[in-house]
Design a protein around this motif. Structure first.
Motif, short mmCIF file in Angstrom:
data_model
loop_
_atom_site.label_atom_id
_atom_site.label_comp_id
_atom_site.label_asym_id
_atom_site.label_seq_id
_atom_site.Cartn_x
_atom_site.Cartn_y
_atom_site.Cartn_z
N ASP A 195 -32.92 77.07 68.79
CA ASP A 195 -33.20 76.69 67.40
C ASP A 195 -31.95 76.12 66.73
O ASP A 195 -32.03 75.15 65.95
CB ASP A 195 -33.70 77.90 66.61
CG ASP A 195 -35.11 78.32 67.01
OD1 ASP A 195 -35.79 77.52 67.68
OD2 ASP A 195 -35.51 79.46 66.68
N GLU A 196 -30.80 76.71 67.02
CA GLU A 196 -29.55 76.21 66.44
C GLU A 196 -29.25 74.80 66.94
O GLU A 196 -28.80 73.94 66.17
CB GLU A 196 -28.41 77.16 66.80
CG GLU A 196 -28.49 78.51 66.08
CD GLU A 196 -27.46 79.50 66.58
OE1 GLU A 196 -26.82 79.21 67.63
OE2 GLU A 196 -27.28 80.55 65.94
N THR B 103 -31.62 72.36 65.24
CA THR B 103 -31.17 72.09 63.87
C THR B 103 -30.02 71.08 63.88
O THR B 103 -29.99 70.14 63.07
CB THR B 103 -30.70 73.39 63.19
OG1 THR B 103 -31.82 74.28 63.05
CG2 THR B 103 -30.11 73.11 61.82
N LYS C 47 -29.88 67.34 62.20
CA LYS C 47 -28.85 66.96 61.23
C LYS C 47 -28.10 65.71 61.68
O LYS C 47 -27.67 64.90 60.86
CB LYS C 47 -27.87 68.11 61.03
CG LYS C 47 -28.42 69.26 60.21
CD LYS C 47 -27.37 70.34 59.98
CE LYS C 47 -27.92 71.43 59.07
NZ LYS C 47 -26.92 72.51 58.83
N GLU D 235 -38.40 75.76 57.85
CA GLU D 235 -37.70 74.48 57.77
C GLU D 235 -37.75 73.84 59.14
O GLU D 235 -37.05 74.26 60.06
CB GLU D 235 -36.26 74.67 57.31
CG GLU D 235 -35.54 73.34 57.09
CD GLU D 235 -34.17 73.53 56.49
OE1 GLU D 235 -33.95 73.05 55.37
OE2 GLU D 235 -33.32 74.16 57.15
N PRO E 246 -37.50 70.59 61.99
CA PRO E 246 -36.55 69.49 62.20
C PRO E 246 -36.88 68.28 61.32
O PRO E 246 -35.99 67.52 60.95
CB PRO E 246 -36.74 69.16 63.68
CG PRO E 246 -37.26 70.41 64.29
CD PRO E 246 -38.12 71.05 63.25
N ILE F 9 -35.28 68.68 57.90
CA ILE F 9 -33.84 68.42 57.97
C ILE F 9 -33.56 66.92 58.06
O ILE F 9 -32.75 66.37 57.30
CB ILE F 9 -33.22 69.15 59.17
CG1 ILE F 9 -33.39 70.67 59.01
CG2 ILE F 9 -31.75 68.78 59.33
CD1 ILE F 9 -33.05 71.46 60.25
#
Length: 256
Positions: A35-36, A39, A43, A71, A73, A76
């Motif tokens: 998940d990190e 994200t 970004k 939230e 992708p 973001i």
């Protein structure tokens, strides 16, 4: 119950139980790292990184889709202004376009917020406007997605007073005119309450020119609509000294 856990329970094997518990912790850590990385990919707007994650775990997007408020992708990337990543992810997961994050905003809400923030940077604002167009091309009905306090992207654009987007949203999803906030405000109420007189004129003109079955009754329903405080458009205009907000003075007189 997981098959391995059931077997451990039947056999009364404590070692097997502990082993399964450790595997569960390891799996949660793996998912957290995935998940990190996802994200970060959003970004950065990296489509390559996105597919690298999908190759590692084909369910990486499905797990997010199962969460009610999250939230994604797409949220973001839409806020960061990454047009190509936004286009790619929304094609892979169209459902993301209607997801609300924990603050009650859809990707389109966030894209519009960023567009408003960039009003003093024409180049970046132009790029963000293109991103909004891409989202609209995928699903024009997302302008009707109610977010926090029932505010749709259409309401938000009226609040901004963005004439070009108001026209596009009107053409793409006419039914958005009927959506109301939790305070029972339609898009015309919103435009007047935020002193967006030109936006109000545009919206009213579009309603006047609408050509479809029952257009006249639809028009009068919108114009006579009352918010939670029982205010019609005329009441709001008078209270704000905006009774000249519309060139169609006769319509306002009919609302008395």
């Amino acid at each position: 119950m997981d098959e391995h856990l059931r077997d451990a329970a039947w056999q009364g094997c404590i070692d097997a139980l502990h082993s399964l518990m450790q595997m569960d912790v390891t799996e949660k850590e793996r998912i957290k790292r995935m998940d990190e990385r996802l994200t970060h990919a959003a970004k950065q707007g990296s489509i390559g990184a996105l597919y690298a994650l999908i190759q590692e775990d084909a369910n990486v997007l499905d797990r997010i889709d199962k969460i009610s408020f999250v939230e994604t992708p797409l949220h973001i990337a839409a806020f960061e202004g990454h047009i190509w990543f936004t286009t790619e992810i929304v094609k892979l997961k169209p459902s993301f376009a209607r997801k609300l994050n924990q603050d009650g905003f859809s990707p389109m809400h966030l894209a519009l917020q960023k567009l408003h923030e960039l009003e003093n940077n024409p180049d970046l604002q132009r790029n963000q406007a293109q991103l909004v167009d891409r989202l609209l091309d995928v699903d024009s009905d997302i302008v009707c997605v109610p977010g926090r306090e029932g505010v749709t992207p259409f309401h938000y654009v009226a609040q901004m007073g963005h004439l070009d987007l108001l026209t596009k949203f009107s053409e793409g999803c006419p039914k958005a005119y009927e959506d109301v906030t939790i305070r029972s405000e339609n898009v015309l109420h919103v435009a007047l309450k935020y002193d967006k007189v030109e936006a109000f004129r545009l919206l009213l003109r579009w309603i006047q020119q609408a050509c479809f079955k029952d257009a006249l009754s639809w028009e009068m329903k919108l114009l006579r609509w009352k918010d939670e405080e029982h205010n019609t458009l005329l009441h709001i205009a008078v209270s704000k000294n905006q009774h000249k907000a519309s060139p169609f003075h006769s319509i306002f007189l009919e609302l008395v």
